[in-house]
Scaffold this motif. Structure first.
Motif, PDB file in Angstrom:
ATOM      1  N   GLY A 181     -14.487  34.318   7.849  1.00 28.25           N
ATOM      2  CA  GLY A 181     -15.708  34.410   8.060  1.00 28.25           C
ATOM      3  C   GLY A 181     -16.665  33.642   6.906  1.00 28.25           C
ATOM      4  O   GLY A 181     -17.637  33.281   7.004  1.00 28.25           O
ATOM      5  N   PHE A 182     -16.341  34.009   5.754  1.00 26.96           N
ATOM      6  CA  PHE A 182     -16.863  33.562   4.387  1.00 26.96           C
ATOM      7  C   PHE A 182     -16.865  32.070   4.314  1.00 26.96           C
ATOM      8  O   PHE A 182     -17.830  31.414   4.038  1.00 26.96           O
ATOM      9  CB  PHE A 182     -16.502  34.166   3.125  1.00 26.96           C
ATOM     10  N   ALA A 183     -15.849  31.556   4.654  1.00 28.58           N
ATOM     11  CA  ALA A 183     -15.738  30.026   4.821  1.00 28.58           C
ATOM     12  C   ALA A 183     -16.479  29.381   5.840  1.00 28.58           C
ATOM     13  O   ALA A 183     -17.140  28.450   5.839  1.00 28.58           O
ATOM     14  CB  ALA A 183     -14.259  29.484   5.012  1.00 28.58           C
ATOM     15  N   LYS A 184     -16.780  30.207   7.046  1.00 22.85           N
ATOM     16  CA  LYS A 184     -17.594  29.564   7.936  1.00 22.85           C
ATOM     17  C   LYS A 184     -18.977  29.721   7.632  1.00 22.85           C
ATOM     18  O   LYS A 184     -19.727  28.725   7.967  1.00 22.85           O
ATOM     19  CB  LYS A 184     -17.472  30.525   9.415  1.00 22.85           C
ATOM     20  N   PRO A 190     -26.581  25.356   7.163  1.00 21.81           N
ATOM     21  CA  PRO A 190     -27.588  25.855   8.344  1.00 21.81           C
ATOM     22  C   PRO A 190     -27.396  24.965   9.679  1.00 21.81           C
ATOM     23  O   PRO A 190     -28.067  25.144  10.523  1.00 21.81           O
ATOM     24  CB  PRO A 190     -29.189  25.333   7.743  1.00 21.81           C
ATOM     25  N   PHE A 191     -26.593  24.068   9.449  1.00 19.28           N
ATOM     26  CA  PHE A 191     -26.149  22.951  10.557  1.00 19.28           C
ATOM     27  C   PHE A 191     -25.166  23.277  11.326  1.00 19.28           C
ATOM     28  O   PHE A 191     -24.086  23.381  10.613  1.00 19.28           O
ATOM     29  CB  PHE A 191     -26.335  21.634  10.351  1.00 19.28           C
ATOM     30  N   GLY A 192     -25.335  23.745  12.655  1.00 20.38           N
ATOM     31  CA  GLY A 192     -24.065  24.374  13.245  1.00 20.38           C
ATOM     32  C   GLY A 192     -23.091  23.394  13.985  1.00 20.38           C
ATOM     33  O   GLY A 192     -22.021  24.011  14.433  1.00 20.38           O
ATOM     34  N   HIS A 193     -23.292  22.151  13.756  1.00 15.04           N
ATOM     35  CA  HIS A 193     -22.231  21.085  14.221  1.00 15.04           C
ATOM     36  C   HIS A 193     -21.307  20.851  12.991  1.00 15.04           C
ATOM     37  O   HIS A 193     -21.441  20.565  11.924  1.00 15.04           O
ATOM     38  CB  HIS A 193     -23.135  19.964  14.758  1.00 15.04           C
ATOM     39  N   PRO A 194     -20.159  20.597  13.522  1.00 11.53           N
ATOM     40  CA  PRO A 194     -18.765  20.177  12.638  1.00 11.53           C
ATOM     41  C   PRO A 194     -19.258  18.868  11.699  1.00 11.53           C
ATOM     42  O   PRO A 194     -18.532  18.988  10.700  1.00 11.53           O
ATOM     43  CB  PRO A 194     -17.794  20.063  13.622  1.00 11.53           C
ATOM     44  N   VAL A 195     -19.695  17.976  12.290  1.00 14.24           N
ATOM     45  CA  VAL A 195     -20.152  17.044  11.393  1.00 14.24           C
ATOM     46  C   VAL A 195     -20.939  17.012  10.179  1.00 14.24           C
ATOM     47  O   VAL A 195     -20.749  16.473   9.336  1.00 14.24           O
ATOM     48  CB  VAL A 195     -20.840  15.865  12.175  1.00 14.24           C
ATOM     49  N   PHE A 196     -21.671  18.201  10.353  1.00 17.72           N
ATOM     50  CA  PHE A 196     -22.430  18.537   9.102  1.00 17.72           C
ATOM     51  C   PHE A 196     -21.697  19.482   8.037  1.00 17.72           C
ATOM     52  O   PHE A 196     -22.259  20.018   6.977  1.00 17.72           O
ATOM     53  CB  PHE A 196     -23.663  19.215   9.519  1.00 17.72           C
ATOM     54  N   ILE A 197     -20.569  19.543   8.358  1.00 17.06           N
ATOM     55  CA  ILE A 197     -19.855  20.636   7.323  1.00 17.06           C
ATOM     56  C   ILE A 197     -19.692  20.210   6.074  1.00 17.06           C
ATOM     57  O   ILE A 197     -20.006  21.138   5.051  1.00 17.06           O
ATOM     58  CB  ILE A 197     -18.206  20.776   7.862  1.00 17.06           C
ATOM     59  N   VAL A 199     -22.200  18.446   4.555  1.00 19.07           N
ATOM     60  CA  VAL A 199     -23.594  18.872   3.955  1.00 19.07           C
ATOM     61  C   VAL A 199     -23.798  20.354   3.826  1.00 19.07           C
ATOM     62  O   VAL A 199     -24.299  20.894   2.942  1.00 19.07           O
ATOM     63  CB  VAL A 199     -24.485  18.161   4.862  1.00 19.07           C
ATOM     64  N   ASN A 200     -23.406  20.823   4.819  1.00 12.84           N
ATOM     65  CA  ASN A 200     -23.615  22.442   4.636  1.00 12.84           C
ATOM     66  C   ASN A 200     -23.097  23.155   3.593  1.00 12.84           C
ATOM     67  O   ASN A 200     -23.602  23.811   2.931  1.00 12.84           O
ATOM     68  CB  ASN A 200     -22.850  23.131   6.054  1.00 12.84           C
ATOM     69  N   PHE A 201     -21.636  22.533   3.133  1.00 14.60           N
ATOM     70  CA  PHE A 201     -20.915  23.123   2.079  1.00 14.60           C
ATOM     71  C   PHE A 201     -21.440  23.052   0.860  1.00 14.60           C
ATOM     72  O   PHE A 201     -21.709  23.839  -0.008  1.00 14.60           O
ATOM     73  CB  PHE A 201     -19.270  22.484   2.140  1.00 14.60           C
ATOM     74  N   ILE A 202     -22.191  21.764   0.606  1.00 10.87           N
ATOM     75  CA  ILE A 202     -22.848  21.401  -0.506  1.00 10.87           C
ATOM     76  C   ILE A 202     -24.005  22.335  -0.761  1.00 10.87           C
ATOM     77  O   ILE A 202     -24.352  22.818  -1.957  1.00 10.87           O
ATOM     78  CB  ILE A 202     -23.207  19.829  -0.502  1.00 10.87           C
ATOM     79  N   LEU A 203     -25.048  22.375   0.322  1.00  9.65           N
ATOM     80  CA  LEU A 203     -25.927  23.230   0.322  1.00  9.65           C
ATOM     81  C   LEU A 203     -25.914  24.558   0.161  1.00  9.65           C
ATOM     82  O   LEU A 203     -26.533  25.456  -0.620  1.00  9.65           O
ATOM     83  CB  LEU A 203     -26.849  23.004   1.637  1.00  9.65           C
ATOM     84  N   GLU A 204     -24.877  25.287   0.899  1.00 10.74           N
ATOM     85  CA  GLU A 204     -24.492  26.693   0.698  1.00 10.74           C
ATOM     86  C   GLU A 204     -23.812  27.051  -0.661  1.00 10.74           C
ATOM     87  O   GLU A 204     -24.128  28.005  -1.242  1.00 10.74           O
ATOM     88  CB  GLU A 204     -23.525  27.254   1.832  1.00 10.74           C
ATOM     89  N   SER A 205     -23.069  26.081  -1.216  1.00 13.12           N
ATOM     90  CA  SER A 205     -22.455  26.119  -2.540  1.00 13.12           C
ATOM     91  C   SER A 205     -23.561  26.109  -3.684  1.00 13.12           C
ATOM     92  O   SER A 205     -23.656  26.999  -4.594  1.00 13.12           O
ATOM     93  CB  SER A 205     -21.411  24.973  -2.512  1.00 13.12           C
ATOM     94  N   VAL A 206     -24.390  25.224  -3.430  1.00  9.58           N
ATOM     95  CA  VAL A 206     -25.534  25.304  -4.608  1.00  9.58           C
ATOM     96  C   VAL A 206     -26.230  26.713  -4.493  1.00  9.58           C
ATOM     97  O   VAL A 206     -26.773  27.217  -5.595  1.00  9.58           O
ATOM     98  CB  VAL A 206     -26.570  23.986  -4.097  1.00  9.58           C
ATOM     99  N   THR A 207     -26.758  27.042  -3.072  1.00  9.19           N
ATOM    100  CA  THR A 207     -27.454  28.399  -3.049  1.00  9.19           C
ATOM    101  C   THR A 207     -26.651  29.366  -3.706  1.00  9.19           C
ATOM    102  O   THR A 207     -27.293  30.329  -4.379  1.00  9.19           O
ATOM    103  CB  THR A 207     -27.666  28.471  -1.403  1.00  9.19           C
ATOM    104  N   ALA A 273     -24.854  39.604   0.636  1.00 15.16           N
ATOM    105  CA  ALA A 273     -23.447  39.427   0.858  1.00 15.16           C
ATOM    106  C   ALA A 273     -22.604  40.378   1.744  1.00 15.16           C
ATOM    107  O   ALA A 273     -21.556  40.022   2.544  1.00 15.16           O
ATOM    108  CB  ALA A 273     -22.856  39.610  -0.563  1.00 15.16           C
ATOM    109  N   CYS A 274     -23.249  41.673   1.999  1.00 17.29           N
ATOM    110  CA  CYS A 274     -22.932  42.567   2.924  1.00 17.29           C
ATOM    111  C   CYS A 274     -23.310  42.338   4.482  1.00 17.29           C
ATOM    112  O   CYS A 274     -22.561  43.167   5.319  1.00 17.29           O
ATOM    113  CB  CYS A 274     -23.314  44.190   2.682  1.00 17.29           C
ATOM    114  N   GLU A 275     -23.996  41.422   4.627  1.00 18.51           N
ATOM    115  CA  GLU A 275     -24.414  41.122   6.118  1.00 18.51           C
ATOM    116  C   GLU A 275     -23.260  40.449   6.958  1.00 18.51           C
ATOM    117  O   GLU A 275     -22.686  39.661   6.387  1.00 18.51           O
ATOM    118  CB  GLU A 275     -25.585  40.517   6.236  1.00 18.51           C
ATOM    119  N   ASP A 276     -22.831  41.258   7.651  1.00 19.99           N
ATOM    120  CA  ASP A 276     -21.732  40.299   8.654  1.00 19.99           C
ATOM    121  C   ASP A 276     -22.079  40.074   9.942  1.00 19.99           C
ATOM    122  O   ASP A 276     -21.058  40.008  10.994  1.00 19.99           O
ATOM    123  CB  ASP A 276     -20.581  41.627   8.787  1.00 19.99           C
ATOM    124  N   HIS A 277     -23.228  39.368  10.156  1.00 24.85           N
ATOM    125  CA  HIS A 277     -23.359  38.752  11.273  1.00 24.85           C
ATOM    126  C   HIS A 277     -22.757  37.454  11.424  1.00 24.85           C
ATOM    127  O   HIS A 277     -22.373  36.754  10.326  1.00 24.85           O
ATOM    128  CB  HIS A 277     -24.883  38.447  11.429  1.00 24.85           C
TER     129      HIS A 277
END
Length: 277
Positions: A181-184, A190-197, A199-207, A273-277
Motif C-alpha cells: 500500500g505504501f509503494a502504491k 497523483p496520476f492513477g495510470h501505470p504509465v505515470f509511475i 513521474v509519480n514516484f519522483i513527485l511523491e519522493s520529493v514530497t 502517514a496514518c491515513e489508510d485510504h
C-alpha cells in the motif's frame, strides 16, 4: 568580551561549536578538528540538549509524582496547562489511533522550547564562564574555548530531530498501509495510470523527503538568525542593552512559536502517514 576580538572574529567565535573529533593522531578538540577524520561531535550541542532533556523529564516527573486532586500549586497548574494545550492540539489534528503521538508531541514541544529559550541568555555569559573553566581547570587559552549554548542553532541537532520524525512517518505509513500500500501511494499518485509511475514516484519522493528537510531547516534558520542578531547587538558595546531588551521581548513570542510549529507539523505529518485510504 567583544572588545577582545575584531567584529568578524567575535562573531565567528560565538558561532563555532566546541568540537571533539578523530584525527590520524587520535582524538582532537576545536581548532585541531580542521583535519577531522571519520567523526566529529559538537559536544556543546550534545551537552546542552541532553541536559535540557533531563531537566524536562525531572521536572515533569516530579510534578506528576506530587500531583494532588485538590487546589494545585503553581508548578502543577503550569504543567497541567502545557499538557492540556498539547493534548487539545493532538486531538484536533491527529485522526488516527496511537498512544505514542501525544507523549511525542509533548516531548517535542517542551524540549524544543527549552532549547530555544537558551537564546535569551546573554550571548557573552556562558562562553565567558566556559573560557574561565577552560583556562583555570585545563590551562587552555580562553580564545580557544568555544561554547554555543543554543542547541537549535546547530543544523546537526535539528536534522537529528527531523530524522526521528521521518523514521516515524515511514513506520506508520508501512504499519497502516502495508508495504504494498505504501509503494502504491508513492507510485500511483497523483496520476492513477501505470504509465505515470516514474513521474509519480519522483513527485511523491520529493514530497516525502521535503517534510523532514523543512522541519530541520525552518527551526535551524529561525534560531540561527536570531542568535546572530543577538551577537551583532552585543558588538555595539555599552549601547546594546536597549536593543537587546527589545529583541529579547520580541523573541518571547517567537521562540515558543517555533517549538509549536515543529510540534504541529510533526502531528500533521504523522496523521497523514496514518491515513489508510
Amino acid at each position: 568580551m567583544a572588545s577582545e576580538y575584531t567584529t568578524s572574529e567575535y562573531i565567528k567565535h560565538h558561532l563555532t561549536n566546541a568540537t571533539m573529533c578523530s584525527t590520524d593522531n587520535g582524538i582532537a578538540f576545536n581548532k585541531a578538528c580542521s583535519d577531522a577524520g571519520f567523526w566529529a561531535w559538537h559536544v556543546d550541542t550534545l551537552a546542552w540538549s541532553i541536559g535540557l532533556g533531563i531537566l524536562f523529564l525531572v521536572v515533569f516527573r516530579s510534578v506528576a509524582s506530587k500531583a494532588t486532586t485538590g487546589v494545585p500549586g503553581k508548578m502543577q497548574a503550569f504543567v497541567e496547562l502545557v499538557i492540556e494545550f498539547v493534548d487539545d492540539n493532538v486531538k484536533s489534528t491527529f485522526h488516527g489511533r496511537s498512544a505514542l503521538i501525544a507523549p511525542l508531541a509533548l516531548t517535542i514541544f517542551v524540549w524544543v522550547l527549552l532549547m530555544n529559550l537558551m537564546d535569551l541568555v546573554p550571548v557573552d555569559l556562558i562562553p565567558w564562564i566556559a573560557g574561565l573553566v577552560g583556562q583555570h581547570a585545563f590551562g587552555m587559552d580562553p580564545h580557544d574555548v568555544y561554547m554555543k549554548a543554543v542547541p537549535t542553532t546547530d543544523l546537526n541537532l535539528t536534522f537529528a530531530l527531523a530524522s526521528g520524525v521521518f523514521i516515524l512517518i515511514l513506520f506508520y505509513s508501512i504499519k497502516m498501509k502495508g508495504i504494498s500500500g505504501f509503494a502504491k501511494e508513492l507510485t500511483m499518485q497523483p496520476f492513477g495510470h501505470p504509465v505515470f509511475i516514474p513521474v509519480n514516484f519522483i513527485l511523491e519522493s520529493v514530497t516525502l523527503l521535503a517534510r523532514p528537510l523543512s522541519l530541520a531547516l525552518r527551526l535551524f534558520g529561525n534560531l540561527y538568525a536570531s542568535e546572530l542578531i543577538f551577537i551583532l547587538i552585543a558588538t555595539i558595546g555599552y549601547f546594546q542593552l536597549p536593543l537587546h531588551f527589545m529583541w529579547a521581548v520580541f523573541h518571547i513570542l517567537v521562540l515558543p512559536l517555533q517549538a509549536f510549529i515543529f510540534m504541529m507539523l510533526t502531528i500533521v505529518y504523522l496523521s497523514l502517514a496514518c491515513e489508510d485510504h
